[in-house]
Design an enzyme around this catalytic site. Structure first.
Site, PDB file in Angstrom:
ATOM      1  N   GLN A   1       2.042  -6.207   5.244  1.00 27.34           N
ATOM      2  CA  GLN A   1       2.316  -5.916   3.852  1.00 27.34           C
ATOM      3  C   GLN A   1       3.647  -6.565   3.465  1.00 27.34           C
ATOM      4  O   GLN A   1       4.109  -7.455   4.177  1.00 27.34           O
ATOM      5  CB  GLN A   1       2.331  -4.409   3.640  1.00 27.34           C
ATOM      6  CG  GLN A   1       0.960  -3.785   3.908  1.00 27.34           C
ATOM      7  CD  GLN A   1       0.931  -2.306   3.583  1.00 27.34           C
ATOM      8  OE1 GLN A   1       1.763  -1.767   2.867  1.00 27.34           O
ATOM      9  NE2 GLN A   1      -0.044  -1.608   4.150  1.00 27.34           N
TER      10      GLN A   1
ATOM     11  N   GLU B   1      -5.887  -9.403   3.734  1.00 24.57           N
ATOM     12  CA  GLU B   1      -5.025  -8.713   4.689  1.00 24.57           C
ATOM     13  C   GLU B   1      -4.906  -9.576   5.932  1.00 24.57           C
ATOM     14  O   GLU B   1      -5.911  -9.852   6.592  1.00 24.57           O
ATOM     15  CB  GLU B   1      -5.561  -7.325   5.076  1.00 24.57           C
ATOM     16  CG  GLU B   1      -5.347  -6.251   4.021  1.00 24.57           C
ATOM     17  CD  GLU B   1      -5.674  -4.859   4.535  1.00 24.57           C
ATOM     18  OE1 GLU B   1      -5.420  -4.567   5.730  1.00 24.57           O
ATOM     19  OE2 GLU B   1      -6.191  -4.056   3.738  1.00 24.57           O
TER      20      GLU B   1
ATOM     21  N   TYR C   1      -5.719  -8.997  11.931  1.00 26.20           N
ATOM     22  CA  TYR C   1      -4.354  -8.785  12.411  1.00 26.20           C
ATOM     23  C   TYR C   1      -4.219  -9.373  13.811  1.00 26.20           C
ATOM     24  O   TYR C   1      -5.200  -9.483  14.551  1.00 26.20           O
ATOM     25  CB  TYR C   1      -4.005  -7.296  12.402  1.00 26.20           C
ATOM     26  CG  TYR C   1      -3.892  -6.737  11.005  1.00 26.20           C
ATOM     27  CD1 TYR C   1      -2.721  -6.896  10.275  1.00 26.20           C
ATOM     28  CD2 TYR C   1      -4.961  -6.075  10.399  1.00 26.20           C
ATOM     29  CE1 TYR C   1      -2.612  -6.404   8.978  1.00 26.20           C
ATOM     30  CE2 TYR C   1      -4.855  -5.583   9.112  1.00 26.20           C
ATOM     31  CZ  TYR C   1      -3.676  -5.746   8.402  1.00 26.20           C
ATOM     32  OH  TYR C   1      -3.572  -5.264   7.123  1.00 26.20           O
TER      33      TYR C   1
ATOM     34  N   ASN D   1      -6.475   1.210   3.149  1.00 30.90           N
ATOM     35  CA  ASN D   1      -7.199   2.448   3.457  1.00 30.90           C
ATOM     36  C   ASN D   1      -6.865   3.561   2.479  1.00 30.90           C
ATOM     37  O   ASN D   1      -7.698   4.421   2.182  1.00 30.90           O
ATOM     38  CB  ASN D   1      -6.880   2.898   4.884  1.00 30.90           C
ATOM     39  CG  ASN D   1      -7.473   1.983   5.933  1.00 30.90           C
ATOM     40  OD1 ASN D   1      -8.242   1.076   5.628  1.00 30.90           O
ATOM     41  ND2 ASN D   1      -7.107   2.203   7.183  1.00 30.90           N
TER      42      ASN D   1
ATOM     43  N   GLU E   1       0.841  -1.196   0.000  1.00 30.56           N
ATOM     44  CA  GLU E   1       0.000   0.000   0.000  1.00 30.56           C
ATOM     45  C   GLU E   1       0.873   1.241   0.000  1.00 30.56           C
ATOM     46  O   GLU E   1       2.015   1.225   0.481  1.00 30.56           O
ATOM     47  CB  GLU E   1      -0.888  -0.015   1.258  1.00 30.56           C
ATOM     48  CG  GLU E   1      -1.821   1.165   1.411  1.00 30.56           C
ATOM     49  CD  GLU E   1      -2.740   1.016   2.620  1.00 30.56           C
ATOM     50  OE1 GLU E   1      -3.546   1.928   2.864  1.00 30.56           O
ATOM     51  OE2 GLU E   1      -2.656  -0.028   3.316  1.00 30.56           O
TER      52      GLU E   1
ATOM     53  N   ASN F   1     -12.159  -1.115  -0.222  1.00 35.33           N
ATOM     54  CA  ASN F   1     -11.419  -1.659   0.909  1.00 35.33           C
ATOM     55  C   ASN F   1     -12.148  -1.367   2.218  1.00 35.33           C
ATOM     56  O   ASN F   1     -12.526  -0.218   2.479  1.00 35.33           O
ATOM     57  CB  ASN F   1     -10.020  -1.030   0.977  1.00 35.33           C
ATOM     58  CG  ASN F   1      -9.258  -1.451   2.215  1.00 35.33           C
ATOM     59  OD1 ASN F   1      -8.747  -2.566   2.291  1.00 35.33           O
ATOM     60  ND2 ASN F   1      -9.176  -0.573   3.211  1.00 35.33           N
ATOM     61  N   GLU F   2     -12.351  -2.404   3.025  1.00 32.16           N
ATOM     62  CA  GLU F   2     -12.892  -2.274   4.382  1.00 32.16           C
ATOM     63  C   GLU F   2     -14.057  -1.265   4.467  1.00 32.16           C
ATOM     64  O   GLU F   2     -14.095  -0.402   5.341  1.00 32.16           O
ATOM     65  CB  GLU F   2     -11.789  -1.879   5.363  1.00 32.16           C
ATOM     66  CG  GLU F   2     -10.758  -2.972   5.544  1.00 32.16           C
ATOM     67  CD  GLU F   2      -9.710  -2.670   6.604  1.00 32.16           C
ATOM     68  OE1 GLU F   2      -9.703  -1.552   7.176  1.00 32.16           O
ATOM     69  OE2 GLU F   2      -8.872  -3.557   6.878  1.00 32.16           O
TER      70      GLU F   2
END
Length: 505
Positions: free
Chosen positions: A351, A291, A243, A71, A26, A171-172
């Site tokens: 990442q 992710e 995460y 994001n 990202e 995304n999200e």
């Protein structure tokens, strides 16, 4: 402690999609700038990309990479990153409160990905932009010539289209922190129409709709139900994110989060099945876990920094020093994806460089592999083929996040050519060695090819690779394993990860 396990050639789970070992990068922190791209670095190639980093990336044999966010993508204008570099605008990135120079855009990144041997998986902005912007992006990337956007790409020096087959629809979008956050039904409708527009460019294009940002969201798993109710028949994957951290410094509870992740996958699999049945649909939707990684060492300080700093350019952000414990957690997550490969077809470690990453790179200095690099590399290189079910009989424990957790974390993959078996085994115990007897049923003439060990004696759970000591945690040749008469016998030291490769017929 002792454990027994059995693998049978015919007890299969699924054919593993190679993209299970994909990555994510990202425009965030130093992932791009001074991570993969640093024109003044001694190893920089003619395009400004660091060859020392590229060497580490190539060694991972990554199938696909998700880009440009994250994001970041929810307020990103992809057009800012095309055309002459000296004419590109500098923008303020609202997601990470930093300054984006746009010196790397789609064409530069595509060149880097091609050089690294990686297929692109592109994300479109559905936070602040529209179906039309997504359509234009696909035309710029995929259409050969003769239209405004395809000819503009050619004017920018790229004659042949990229033919990108994987497109992420935002995304999200369930997250209130997301720029352009939407309610489930609203987003589902937008994703449905965007997917139809994207797929109109040709057969073979696949789309990924946003699932929950994590399994702690108040809207999970109702978000998935409502979103898929709107778009099920026009998408191919639904994304999951998660995460991991060990803020309580409880090693066994930390490792039990792998089992918790399995429940997450199982729950969303149930939602998928429900919507498919409700709609009498013929197509299948699979999971794209795009992710996942360890993120907690510097999280509190980093969050405070990006909310307060004054729009810096490529700031240090989320640069985790991963320890042995983290490496075993990552190895276990990869094992879980293998065990759930009937559901999870794509997964992206988040990442790739500097930002919560298996690769670290100093500005103007050297690059090195963090501890989590090694289980990721082993899985990517040897975890391709057919996932096999492994029956385990051994000691177990209860933890806060999961009960009845096995101290032995194990996955097995039968290679596509049928000639070898890869076994990924972890002894989760912090203080006890494990005697393992593993029966190899249905295979003939089994013999050991290689045994690599990460951790074990002499390495503390919270030791890490650093710039000063980049090889503190690195694989070594194992010497406590034998294969005889269809049985593998091994001693697994406490807190150790093992790659075991066996030739079979």
């Amino acid at each position: 402690m002792k454990a027994r396990a059995t693998i049978h050639k015919d007890f299969t789970i699924a054919r593993i999609d190679d993209r299970l070992y994909s990555a994510f990068i990202e425009h965030m922190g130093r992932a791009i700038y001074t991570g993969i791209y640093e024109p003044d670095h001694p190893t920089a190639n003619a395009q400004g990309f660091r060859e020392d980093v590229l060497d580490l990336v190539r060694a991972l044999d990554i199938p696909a990479i998700r880009y440009p966010g994250g994001n970041f993508v929810s307020a990103y204008n992809w057009e800012d990153g095309i055309g002459p570099r000296d004419q590109r605008p500098v923008r303020l990135d609202l997601a990470w409160r930093s300054r984006e120079t746009n010196q790397v855009g789609i064409n530069e990144f595509a060149g880097w990905a091609k050089d690294a041997g990686i297929e692109m998986m592109l994300a479109v902005n559905l936070g602040t932009r529209s179906i039309e912007d997504a359509r234009n992006f696909v035309e710029y990337c995929n259409y050969p010539r003769g239209t405004y956007w395809s000819d503009l790409r050619r004017q920018h020096g790229v004659e042949d289209p990229y033919d990108v087959q994987m497109w992420c629809l935002g995304n999200e979008m369930d997250g209130p922190w997301q720029i352009g956050h939407k309610e489930a039904k609203e987003y589902g409708r937008l994703a449905d129409e965007t997917s139809k527009a994207v797929k109109a460019f040709g057969r073979g294009i696949e789309t990924v709709v946003c699932g929950s940002s994590n399994d702690r969201m108040a809207t999970y798993p109702e978000w998935e139900r409502q979103v898929l109710d709107e778009c099920y028949e026009n998408v191919d994957y639904i994304s999951l994110h998660k995460y991991f951290g060990n803020t309580s410094h409880n090693t066994l509870n930390y490792f039990a989060k792998i089992d918790e992740t399995g429940r997450y996958i199982q729950a969303i699999g149930g939602v998928i099945d429900f919507i498919k049945a409700k709609k009498r649909a013929k197509n299948d939707v699979h999971i794209c876990f795009d992710e996942w990684n360890v993120w907690y060492h510097n999280r509190e300080q980093d969050t405070r920094n990006w909310r307060e700093w004054d729009w810096p350019e490529a700031p240090e952000l989320l640069e985790e020093d991963y320890n042995l414990e983290d490496a075993l957690l990552v190895g276990g997550l990869l094992n879980e994806f293998i065990r759930r490969s009937d559901r999870v077809k794509i997964a992206c470690i988040a990442q790739l460089v500097n930002v919560i990453a298996p690769i670290r790179a100093e500005k103007g200095g050297k690059a090195w592999a963090t501890s989590i690099y090694h289980p990721y590399q082993f899985a990517s290189l040897y975890g391709r083929g057919t996932a096999l079910d492994v029956a385990v009989d051994g000691p177990r424990y209860n933890a806060q996040v999961a009960h009845d957790v096995s101290y032995l974390d194990i996955a097995a993959v039968h290679a596509a050519d049928g000639r070898s078996l890869a076994i990924f085994a972890i002894n989760r115990s912090p203080d006890e060695a494990m005697e393992l007897d593993l029966a190899l049923n249905g295979f003939r003439d089994a013999r050991l090819i290689d045994h690599q060990v990460l951790g074990g004696e002499g390495i503390g759970a919270r030791e890490a690779n650093t710039s000063a000591d980049p090889f503190r945690i690195t694989p070594r040749k194992g010497d406590r394993l034998s294969v005889d008469d269809g049985t593998l016998r091994a001693e697994l030291p406490p807190l150790s990860y093992h790659l075991i490769r066996i030739a079979v017929q």
